[in-house]
Scaffold this active site. Structure first.
Site, PDB file in Angstrom:
ATOM      1  CG  ASP A  67     -16.221  41.319  35.000  1.00  0.00           C
ATOM      2  OD1 ASP A  67     -16.582  40.239  35.684  1.00  0.00           O
ATOM      3  OD2 ASP A  67     -15.219  41.860  35.703  1.00  0.00           O
ATOM      4  CG  ASN A  94     -19.781  27.808  29.034  1.00  0.00           C
ATOM      5  OD1 ASN A  94     -19.202  26.648  28.907  1.00  0.00           O
ATOM      6  ND2 ASN A  94     -19.227  28.881  28.617  1.00  0.00           N
ATOM      7  CE1 TYR A 159     -13.398  25.977  37.310  1.00  0.00           C
ATOM      8  CE2 TYR A 159     -12.749  23.836  37.837  1.00  0.00           C
ATOM      9  CZ  TYR A 159     -13.147  24.523  37.073  1.00  0.00           C
ATOM     10  OH  TYR A 159     -13.813  24.463  35.809  1.00  0.00           O
ATOM     11  CB  THR A 194     -11.025  24.937  25.307  1.00  0.00           C
ATOM     12  OG1 THR A 194     -10.296  25.002  26.419  1.00  0.00           O
ATOM     13  CG2 THR A 194     -12.336  24.524  25.722  1.00  0.00           C
TER      14      THR A 194
END
Length: 252
Positions: A67, A94, A159, A194
Site C-alpha cells: 500500500d 504512476n 486530487y 482505462t
C-alpha cells in the site's frame, strides 16, 4: 510495431501502480524493451496474474505488494527490488486514484489520505532510488500528473491539488539532481480509456464532450501513454528534463 530502444535493455525499471490501467500498459512496454521490470501495487490478484503472464513470455518481471500510502512498506518494497534486480535506474511514479469528492464533505483525514495516495509516495519513492542513481551518475524519473488541474476540472479538489503539485516536485528534483545526469520529467495524461474510466464515466454525454474538446476525435488508450513513457526513459530523450509533457489527444 512500437520502437525498441537498445539502451533500455537490461535496465532496472520500477513502476508504481503497475497492476492495471496505464501502469499495466507501462509495465508491458518496458518488459518488451528487455528491461528488468518491477512494479508495486495494492491489488494482489491482478498484479500476480500480470507478472505470471509476462514471466511466461520470458520477461524478467517482479511484483511487490504494498500500500503506497504506507511509506515504510514502500521503502521496504523498493529495498527488496534493489536486492533482487539491482539499483533502480528508471522510476515511473504512476500510481494515483481519481476519486471524486464534494468540497463540503472533505474532512482533514480524507484530505490527508488523498495526498498520500496521489502525491506523497511519489516523493518518497524518488528519495529511495536517488542515491543509487547518484552513485551511477545517471537515472530517469517520470512523475505522473494530469490535465485535470489545467482544465479547471471540478469535483475533486484534493486530487487536482495533488496533480498540480506533481509539476513543482518534478521541477525541483530535476534542478537538484541534474548535475548527476538524472533526468526528471512529468507526464500529464488526458482522459485515457482505462477499464476503470470506461466503467465509471464513459457515458454518451461524456463521449460527446470528448469528441468536442479533443483535437483527435477518438479515444486515447493506455498504450499510447505507455509508449511515450518508454521514449522519455530512453536515450532518445537524453536532453529532456525539467518538463511536463501532455498526452491528451489535444484536449487542452
Amino acid at each position: 510495431m512500437a520502437a525498441i530502444y537498445g539502451d533500455l535493455a537490461g535496465k532496472v525499471v520500477l513502476v508504481t501502480g503497475g497492476g492495471s490501467g496505464i501502469g499495466e500498459a507501462i509495465v508491458r512496454r518496458f518488459a518488451e524493451q528487455n528491461c528488468k521490470v518491477a512494479f508495486i501495487d495494492i491489488a494482489r490478484e491482478a498484479s500476480e496474474a500480470l507478472a505470471d503472464e509476462l514471466a511466461g513470455k520470458g520477461h524478467r518481471v517482479r511484483f511487490e505488494h504494498a500500500d503506497l500510502r504506507d511509506i515504510a512498506a514502500l521503502r521496504a518494497a523498493i529495498a527488496r527490488i534493489a536486492a533482487a534486480l539491482g539499483p533502480v535506474e528508471v522510476l515511473i511514479n504512476n500510481a494515483a486514484h481519481d476519486e471524486r469528492h464534494a468540497t463540503p464533505e472533505v474532512t482533514p483525514e480524507y484530505w490527508d489520505e488523498r495526498i498520500a495516495v496521489n502525491l506523497k509516495h511519489q516523493f518518497f519513492a524518488a528519495q529511495a532510488v536517488l542515491p543509487g542513481m547518484q552513485e551511477a551518475r545517471q537515472g530517469v524519473i517520470v512523475n505522473f500528473g494530469s490535465i485535470s488541474w489545467m482544465i479547471g476540472q471540478g469535483g475533486m479538489a484534493a486530487y487536482t491539488a495533488c496533480k498540480s503539485a506533481v509539476l513543482g516536485l518534478t521541477r525541483s528534483l530535476a534542478r537538484d539532481y541534474g548535475p548527476y545526469n538524472i533526468r526528471v520529467n512529468a507526464i500529464a495524461p488526458g482522459w485515457i480509456m482505462t477499464q476503470r474510466q470506461i466503467d465509471k464515466w464513459l457515458t454518451p454525454e461524456a463521449l460527446r464532450e470528448l469528441e468536442q474538446r479533443q483535437c483527435l476525435k477518438r479515444k486515447i488508450m493506455p498504450d499510447e501513454v505507455a509508449r511515450f513513457t518508454v521514449f522519455l526513459a530512453s536515450e532518445e530523450a537524453s536532453a529532456c528534463t525539467n518538463q511536463q509533457y501532455v498526452v491528451d489527444g489535444g484536449w487542452i
